[in-house]
Design an enzyme around this catalytic site. Structure first.
Site, mmCIF file in Angstrom:
data_model
loop_
_atom_site.group_PDB
_atom_site.id
_atom_site.type_symbol
_atom_site.label_atom_id
_atom_site.label_comp_id
_atom_site.label_asym_id
_atom_site.label_seq_id
_atom_site.Cartn_x
_atom_site.Cartn_y
_atom_site.Cartn_z
ATOM 1 C CG HIS A 1 -2.030 0.902 1.066
ATOM 2 N ND1 HIS A 1 -1.701 2.249 1.599
ATOM 3 C CD2 HIS A 1 -3.172 1.111 1.247
ATOM 4 C CE1 HIS A 1 -2.581 3.072 1.813
ATOM 5 N NE2 HIS A 1 -3.712 2.350 1.434
ATOM 6 C CG ASP B 1 0.621 -2.087 6.354
ATOM 7 O OD1 ASP B 1 -0.317 -2.524 7.009
ATOM 8 O OD2 ASP B 1 0.602 -1.797 5.213
ATOM 9 C CD GLN C 1 -6.807 -4.345 4.226
ATOM 10 O OE1 GLN C 1 -7.819 -5.108 4.623
ATOM 11 N NE2 GLN C 1 -7.189 -3.167 3.852
ATOM 12 C CE LYS D 1 -7.229 0.234 6.391
ATOM 13 N NZ LYS D 1 -7.965 0.317 5.358
ATOM 14 C CB CYS E 1 -3.566 3.265 -1.661
ATOM 15 S SG CYS E 1 -4.838 4.633 -1.237
#
Ligand code: PMP
Length: 405
Positions: free
Chosen positions: A119, A196, A199, A222, A362
């Site tokens: 991303h 990261d 997600q 999220k 993104c």
């Protein structure tokens, strides 16, 4: 089976005609259960004051709410309380690492390794660190199934590597990165690993100690919690040697006319008044997830993805990106409809009451790598139902007809 969790999400309740929004954009942001909304309201109704400032009872309660939320987030990541920094989102968490670690500990000749699937928030900060320090940015490229191979890791993670930044789950491909293999190789050459988790944290347990990563970033929005809240996990010894990111109130030890010292631990990185209502919502959302249980959540989401991918497999005019095996996917399915722009697909689906995302997500370097400008993305969460998936599939059948194809 009736989805037992939808009733917790007021925004997804049916209107007077019995119609309910089919929300398939949770990878962009999730909706909030009443348990979270109530916790935020309770905080502002009963406990709101500026934490770490006053000594009166209300301010102490606000401080307890703030530090209590930190403890809850630390538990979630299997970290220590003093290894969790509150931020606004994943983007700020990653920028904190880029600016406070990258700018100070990387030099010309060093290499920063990232995947082409990152991303932009796990990509642009590293471009800027590379530009400022003279370090080189080295890309990992996935194979045809969207996965990083061992060969690629061996080729790219070398003695020059000082930092590897990787998305645990791609927001486009929905595949889990081989984090364990990356960490083993990075640590063998003395590099740090930045994970990261934007997600992954919503779809699977993330144990930062078991994974042995050095930094991990996530966004509360999220994870069924309010926007404007995020967290960074950082190994305590790294936090101690990193200079502050932002400076100002509450992050200091002592301030003199021409110098200042810093607070210890995460507070060094938490300048200014905090979003305590958001933190309380974050903690309540983690309780909500725990209450459902990971296995239940993962089984539910995998069944939805399996249904979606099975239906899509019968659409020869539809291309799914990345390995289409549902068991290997988390949260998202990205696809294109032949000869129809993703924005047209999303608009036609919206007319049918189905909300999906269309665009470059993104992840422009990944779009280039896949040879597409953009794509559609449907993503699932605990409140989705098999009927939601069928609504998506039925409306997709309609797209080419509407376009006259
Ligand atoms: N990384 C990934 C993989 C993401 O999906 C996102 C959000 N789309 C981010 C980082 C950035 O998250 P935020 O906008 O909440 O900072």
């Amino acid at each position: 089976m009736q989805n037992p969790w939808i009733k917790d999400f007021p925004i997804l309740s049916a209107d007077e005609n019995g119609t309910r929004l089919v929300y398939l954009d949770s990878a962009a942001t999730t909706q909030h259960p009443t348990q979270v909304l109530d916790a935020v309201t309770r905080y502002y109704t009963h406990d709101n004051a500026n934490p770490h400032r006053g000594v009166y009872d209300l301010a102490m309660r606000a401080t307890d709410a703030h530090e209590g939320a930190r403890h809850r987030v630390a538990q979630f990541f299997h970290a220590e309380d003093d290894e969790i920094v509150f931020t606004q989102n994943t983007t700020e968490s990653l920028n904190l690492v880029a600016y406070s670690y990258g700018l100070h500990f990387l030099h010309a000749g060093d290499e920063i390794v990232i995947s082409v699937a990152e991303h932009h928030s796990d990509l642009v900060p590293w471009q800027r660190v590379a530009e400022a320090t003279g370090a080189a940015l080295v890309y990992l490229y996935p194979g045809p199934d969207g996965r990083l191979t061992t060969d690629e890791l061996d080729r790219k993670i070398t003695a020059k590597t000082k930092l590897v930044a990787i998305g645990m789950v791609s927001n486009v491909l929905g595949l889990r990165a081989p984090v364990e293999e990356i960490v083993a190789r990075a640590h063998a050459v003395g590099a740090v690993v930045v994970l990261d988790c934007a997600q992954s944290a919503p779809h699977m347990p993330v144990d930062v100690k078991a994974l042995d990563v050095d930094f991990a970033a996530c966004s509360a929005h999220k994870l069924y919690a309010p926007m404007g809240m995020g967290a960074l996990y950082a190994r305590r010894e790294l936090l101690d040697k990193m200079p502050p990111f932002l400076s100002g109130g509450d992050m200091i030890g002592a301030v003199h006319e021409h110098s200042a010292t810093w607070a210890e631990g995460p507070r060094k990185f938490e300048a200014g008044t905090r979003n305590v209502g958001g933190e309380v919502g974050f903690a309540a959302a983690l309780d909500y997830i725990d209450h459902i249980g990971w296995q239940t959540m993962m089984d539910h989401e995998h069944a939805l993805l399996e249904r979606m991918l099975k239906g899509m497999a019968d659409m020869p005019w539809l291309t799914v990106y990345g390995d289409p095996t549902a068991a290997k996917r988390f949260g998202v399915v990205s696809f294109n409809v032949q000869d129809v722009h993703p924005h047209d697909v999303a608009t036609i689906l919206d007319a049918g009451g189905v909300a999906i995302r269309a665009g470059h997500h993104c992840a422009q370097p990944l779009m280039d790598f896949l040879g597409i400008g953009s794509c559609c993305r449907a993503s699932v969460a605990i409140y989705n139902t098999p009927e939601d998936i069928d609504a998506l599939l039925n409306n997709l059948e309609n797209v080419r007809k509407v376009m006259g194809l």
